[in-house]
Motif scaffolding. Structure first.
Motif, PDB file in Angstrom:
ATOM      1  N   SER A 252     -16.583  40.277   2.920  1.00 37.96           N
ATOM      2  CA  SER A 252     -16.540  38.705   3.354  1.00 37.96           C
ATOM      3  C   SER A 252     -17.650  38.606   4.349  1.00 37.96           C
TER       4      SER A 252
ATOM      5  N   TRP B 180      -8.368  33.841   1.031  1.00 35.08           N
ATOM      6  CA  TRP B 180      -8.898  33.283  -0.154  1.00 35.08           C
ATOM      7  C   TRP B 180     -10.148  32.716   0.235  1.00 35.08           C
ATOM      8  N   ARG B 181     -10.925  32.870  -0.574  1.00 32.06           N
ATOM      9  CA  ARG B 181     -12.173  32.326  -1.030  1.00 32.06           C
ATOM     10  C   ARG B 181     -12.078  31.730  -2.165  1.00 32.06           C
ATOM     11  N   GLY B 182     -12.078  30.282  -2.406  1.00 30.54           N
ATOM     12  CA  GLY B 182     -11.986  29.431  -3.376  1.00 30.54           C
ATOM     13  C   GLY B 182     -10.647  30.147  -4.204  1.00 30.54           C
TER      14      GLY B 182
ATOM     15  N   ARG C 140      -7.472  30.836   4.815  1.00 24.57           N
ATOM     16  CA  ARG C 140      -8.575  31.014   3.969  1.00 24.57           C
ATOM     17  C   ARG C 140      -9.919  31.456   4.725  1.00 24.57           C
ATOM     18  N   LEU C 141     -10.846  32.059   3.916  1.00 26.28           N
ATOM     19  CA  LEU C 141     -12.234  32.651   4.693  1.00 26.28           C
ATOM     20  C   LEU C 141     -12.672  31.821   5.851  1.00 26.28           C
ATOM     21  N   GLU C 142     -12.782  30.509   5.384  1.00 20.12           N
ATOM     22  CA  GLU C 142     -13.473  29.512   6.315  1.00 20.12           C
ATOM     23  C   GLU C 142     -12.821  29.587   7.632  1.00 20.12           C
TER      24      GLU C 142
ATOM     25  N   VAL D  57     -10.619  37.755  -0.879  1.00 20.85           N
ATOM     26  CA  VAL D  57     -11.685  38.899  -0.374  1.00 20.85           C
ATOM     27  C   VAL D  57     -11.178  39.745   0.899  1.00 20.85           C
TER      28      VAL D  57
END
Lengths: 385, 529
Positions: free
Chosen positions: B491, B429-431, B514-516, B435
């Protein structure tokens, strides 16, 4: 009591005869003149399957319905739970045999070529050449003719009546082998491959995976035609339908059960079994068996490999690409609906030939892959490919 | 060609390894030279015809078949050669002309003028049947992929000729197809061919993964440990004035790595890890990846991704064969050799001293820097043996990183998996959007594959040719060795060795990572941030 036509069958026949007689249809029917409702106004795709509205019946419904016309006995076309079923006598016999107590209580046999009026639709069954009893459903309503072909093939099969092309306005076709990579070689060459292997490995049993309805009997008749006159051994699941075929006049020669007791006898013998059993524990009773499989899918190596098949035999009860495209030419319909299989390619081909074509995307037919049918244990009951 | 086609067919359908060996032995015994030699060359990947690449074959078939129908068929069959073999429209008038022999095909392709190859191939395709077409196409594309490795073909040859497989490997690189001398040796009609060593490849020694139960049974004092570097294993051969860089399968890489080959100004055979390193610091594997699978190299690539070799072992010092010596002695020889020669662009892979397994386990856990894949354990007394003997060498990879991702796309596999959706693209998840962060096609059982395939079919929202987009509903726990920045992925991150670790049927997609989270796993992420 007849549940299909309000009047008697004889009356429908009387009504139908002159129409049929006067109906030499043009090979390439003209586009619909204005005023004739397009067939897509009276034949609908419903979750249950193809619904013929003015007749109030479904064709090969996948969910139980009030009235069903069944094209043939394979389990994805002939399903239990329908209240009234109309089909050829052979198909009804096959359904009774396979479904046992789940067979429909209310049935009406209809011979090939015999017209019947159902509601506002004139219905005929015409041979499809797929398996014993298989039929195309010819529907006439409001000046148009639609042919629902069910499953079919065009090549010679001694176990059933040959496919009969019926000129029509809309031809509804399957596309199980609807890709140009599927070209079934001549049947006898495939059977000779099997006989050659038996000569090469006389000490090994040869077990041929074949569906119980149609493929099994077809393979046997091909073997007989090639001069093989020794007994053929059968898995228990294949016996009842072979007996039934015999009752309908299909000669299969000497058949014996492939029981565990026959272990010694099975050395070097030819054994037929449902596809799933041919590669499973059941086959342990055979000595070092060569596993063969009779199916149109065997044309694609990797498919054969997935099944652990050592001797693939390309023998199919479905039309191959050339038969499908030839059939479109033969029926001359200006419009084609594709029910199931690899419909995209056939739609593309038809469109390029100037035929209006679309996919109906009917669900429930023809598990995409042979192996899925095998996984579900449908080998004994499933339909042939 | 017919015999070769029959062999290929039989091999495709033969499920057992022993059965395949039997088929190969039959072929070697029943087929005359040079046909059997060309067959062996084809099976060992020793034939290559530059002009007959897959793109040319596609072009050819496009002249005979509707491209749309071809595309649909290829998607279904999953194998180019097989699709073309099956779809090729036969011309009845050609049915009586004689199909070519394998020798004719090989020589024809060798002698033909550039630009006339496909004309030649087209003529052959018209005279062959579907099996023959398949064999021909497999042959000229140089990738048989029929479940027979080069090793298996050589094993069959060794078994048939009652030879030692290690001896076959030893002489192999001095041989050229169609191997008349080799077959004479196998039939007892000729001498063992010269090892032809010179600058040839020597079979490399490979390791087994270390299982927990192995480790407890091993005596730590009997083993040396060293880092397992994250590049590709290579063999450097500088002999008789020639300089060659080989991959561990014996493929030559010299052309793509002149920055290594040019510095091999010595007379020795060495074993090491090929890396990209800048100022002595090993770069992520991704940087090396940019330089692999290329026949030549650009000046920019040499500047931006300089190659480096970290040395593990020495096989020959001059003409002296050291392979029979124990590892500890070879190591001492390697160190002395390195001190004396000091080759540029190379260094020694240091040994990792340790007292016991616990201490070594701690060292392995602590190693997170770039370039370290884990540890190697090598028995002090082990000679250098070609192949993968069990016992003397183990690889002990460091623990994988894991991430909960969401399945986004699936594609049908190839070969045995051509009916299954088995290549999975997953994202995080990105937001509120997903991605894609990677792709994996292994790590699950056959039974799980059946389930995954069914899930994909039942949750397809869109089809793009062979690719299906699925609704965001299935969480895949993905394991990977490391993650690196990448400009090729949307990403901005690329995983190394991603594989499906677990299928989280139970976990709701919104709870995936999440991507972070992934970005924080990048090596050196803290320093860079």
């Amino acid at each position: 009591m007849r549940l299909w036509d309000e009047g008697a069958g004889a009356m429908a026949l009387a009504w139908a005869r002159p129409i049929l007689g006067g109906m030499a249809p043009a090979l390439h029917p003209q586009p619909l003149p204005s005023g004739r409702p397009h067939p897509d106004r009276w034949i609908k795709v419903q979750p249950e399957g193809l619904y013929v509205e003015p007749g109030g019946f479904h064709i090969d419904p996948v969910r139980p319905v009030e009235r069903a016309v069944v094209t043939h006995g394979h389990s994805d076309h002939a399903r239990p739970g329908n209240r009234h079923v109309l089909a050829t006598p052979a198909t009804l016999a096959i359904m009774a045999q396979r479904m046992g107590e789940a067979a429909p209580a209310s049935t009406q046999p209809l011979e090939y070529g015999e017209p019947i009026r159902i509601g506002d639709v004139l219905v005929r069954l015409v041979p499809a050449g797929h398996v014993l009893g298989s039929a195309q459903v010819v529907l006439e309503h409001a000046g148009s003719r639609v042919v629902v072909s069910g499953d079919y093939k065009r090549r010679l099969d001694r176990t059933c009546a040959p496919f009969e092309p019926v000129p029509c306005d809309v031809f509804v076709t399957e596309a199980t082998f609807g890709l140009p990579v599927f070209r079934h070689p001549p049947d006898l060459g495939e059977v000779e491959k099997l006989l050659h292997s038996m000569a090469l490995f006389p000490e090994r049993s040869h077990v041929v995976g074949a569906y119980a309805l149609g493929k099994c009997q077809r393979v046997i008749t091909l073997l007989r035609a090639a001069g093989y006159d020794r007994p053929v051994y059968l898995h228990g699941a294949l016996e009842p339908l072979c007996t039934l075929y015999g009752r309908f006049g299909v000669e299969l020669g000497e058949l014996r059960p492939a029981t565990v007791a026959a272990r010694e006898e099975l050395k070097g013998a030819l054994v037929l079994a449902p596809p799933a059993a041919a590669t499973d524990r059941w086959a342990r009773r055979l000595s070092d068996p060569v596993v063969a499989m009779a199916s149109g899918w065997m044309r694609v190596r990797q498919r054969a490999r997935q099944r652990g098949v050592e001797l693939p035999l390309v023998i199919s009860d479905h039309a191959d690409w050339d038969e499908l495209t030839q059939t479109l030419e033969d029926v001359g319909a200006p419009e084609v609906w594709v029910t199931h299989g690899r419909e995209e390619a056939l739609v593309h081909h038809a469109t390029r030939r100037g035929i209006r074509a679309r996919a109906l995307a009917l669900i429930g037919f023809e598990e995409e892959d042979l192996e899925e049918a095998a996984v579900k244990g449908e080998g004994a009951r499933g339909k042939g490919a | 060609m017919n015999r070769f086609a029959a062999l290929i067919d039989a091999l495709v359908f033969m499920p057992s390894r022993n059965g395949k060996i039997r088929l190969l032995i039959d072929h070697f015994a029943e087929t005359p030279d040079p046909e059997r030699g060309w067959a062996l060359a084809a099976l060992t990947g020793s034939l290559s015809f530059r002009e007959a690449k897959p793109a040319a074959i596609r072009q050819l078939v496009a002249t005979r078949v509707d491209p749309e129908l071809f595309a649909l068929s290829y998607d279904y069959v999953g194998d180019l050669a097989e699709t073309v073999a099956l779809i090729w429209p036969e011309r009845p008038e050609r049915a009586n002309s004689l199909p070519p022999s394998l020798d004719e095909v090989v020589r024809g392709l060798h002698d033909v003028k550039r630009g006339q190859v496909m004309e030649l191939v087209e003529g052959w395709l018209d005279t062959l049947d579907a099996s023959g077409r398949f064999a021909l196409l497999k042959l000229i594309t140089g990738s048989l992929r029929i479940g027979v490795s080069a090793r298996l073909a050589k094993t069959a040859l060794a078994e048939w000729g009652k030879l030692d497989i290690a001896e076959v490997e030893e002489v192999w690189h001095g041989l050229t197809p169609p191997y008349a001398g080799l077959f004479a040796w196998a039939e007892g009609r000729g001498e063992r061919p010269a090892a032809g060593h010179g600058a040839g490849f020597r079979p490399m020694m490979l390791s087994h993964p270390l299982e927990e139960e192995d480790r407890t049974a091993l005596d730590p004092a009997a083993y040396c440990a060293e880092w397992k570097w994250d590049g590709i294993r290579v063999q450097l051969v500088a002999r008789d004035g020639q300089r060659r860089v080989y991959s561990r399968t014996g493929d030559e890489l010299s052309g793509a790595f002149p920055d290594v080959a040019d510095h091999m100004l010595f007379d020795a055979v060495l074993d090491g890890e090929l890396l990209v390193a800048r100022d002595g610091v090993v770069a992520p594997f991704n940087d090396l990846q940019q330089r692999l699978n290329r026949k030549s190299v650009t000046a920019a690539m040499l500047r931006d991704g300089p190659a480096w070799v970290r040395l593990y072992d020495i096989l020959f010092d001059g003409g002296e064969d050291l392979r029979g010596l124990p590892f500890s002695e070879r190591r001492a020889r390697l160190e002395r050799w390195y001190e004396a020669v000091r080759p540029r662009r190379m260094d020694l892979s240091p040994l990792v001293p340790f007292q016991g397994w616990e201490q070594l386990a701690a060292l392995r856990e602590g190693a997170r820097e770039n370039g370290i894949e884990g540890l190697m354990l090598k028995r002090r007394d082990s000679p250098y043996l070609g192949g993968r003997p069990k016992g003397p060498w183990f690889k002990w990879k460091r623990g994988a990183l894991t991430l909960d991702t969401v399945l986004m796309y699936a594609q049908r596999g190839h070969g045995k998996r051509s009916s299954f959706y088995s290549d999975f693209t997953f994202g995080v998840w990105r937001g509120a959007e997903l991605v894609p962060v990677g792709k994996a096609y292994f790590g699950f059982t056959d039974a799980e594959l059946v389930e995954l395939d069914r899930w994909v079919r039942n949750h397809t929202v869109r089809k793009y040719g062979p690719v299906r987009e699925v609704s965001a509903g299935l969480v895949l726990e993905v394991a990977f060795d490391s993650v690196h920045p990448s400009t090729r992925h949307k990403s901005g991150l690329a995983m190394r060795f991603p594989r499906i670790h677990r299928i989280r049927w139970d976990k709701p997609a919104p709870e995936a990572d999440r991507l972070e989270t992934l970005a924080r796993m990048v090596v050196g992420a803290d320093a860079a941030a």
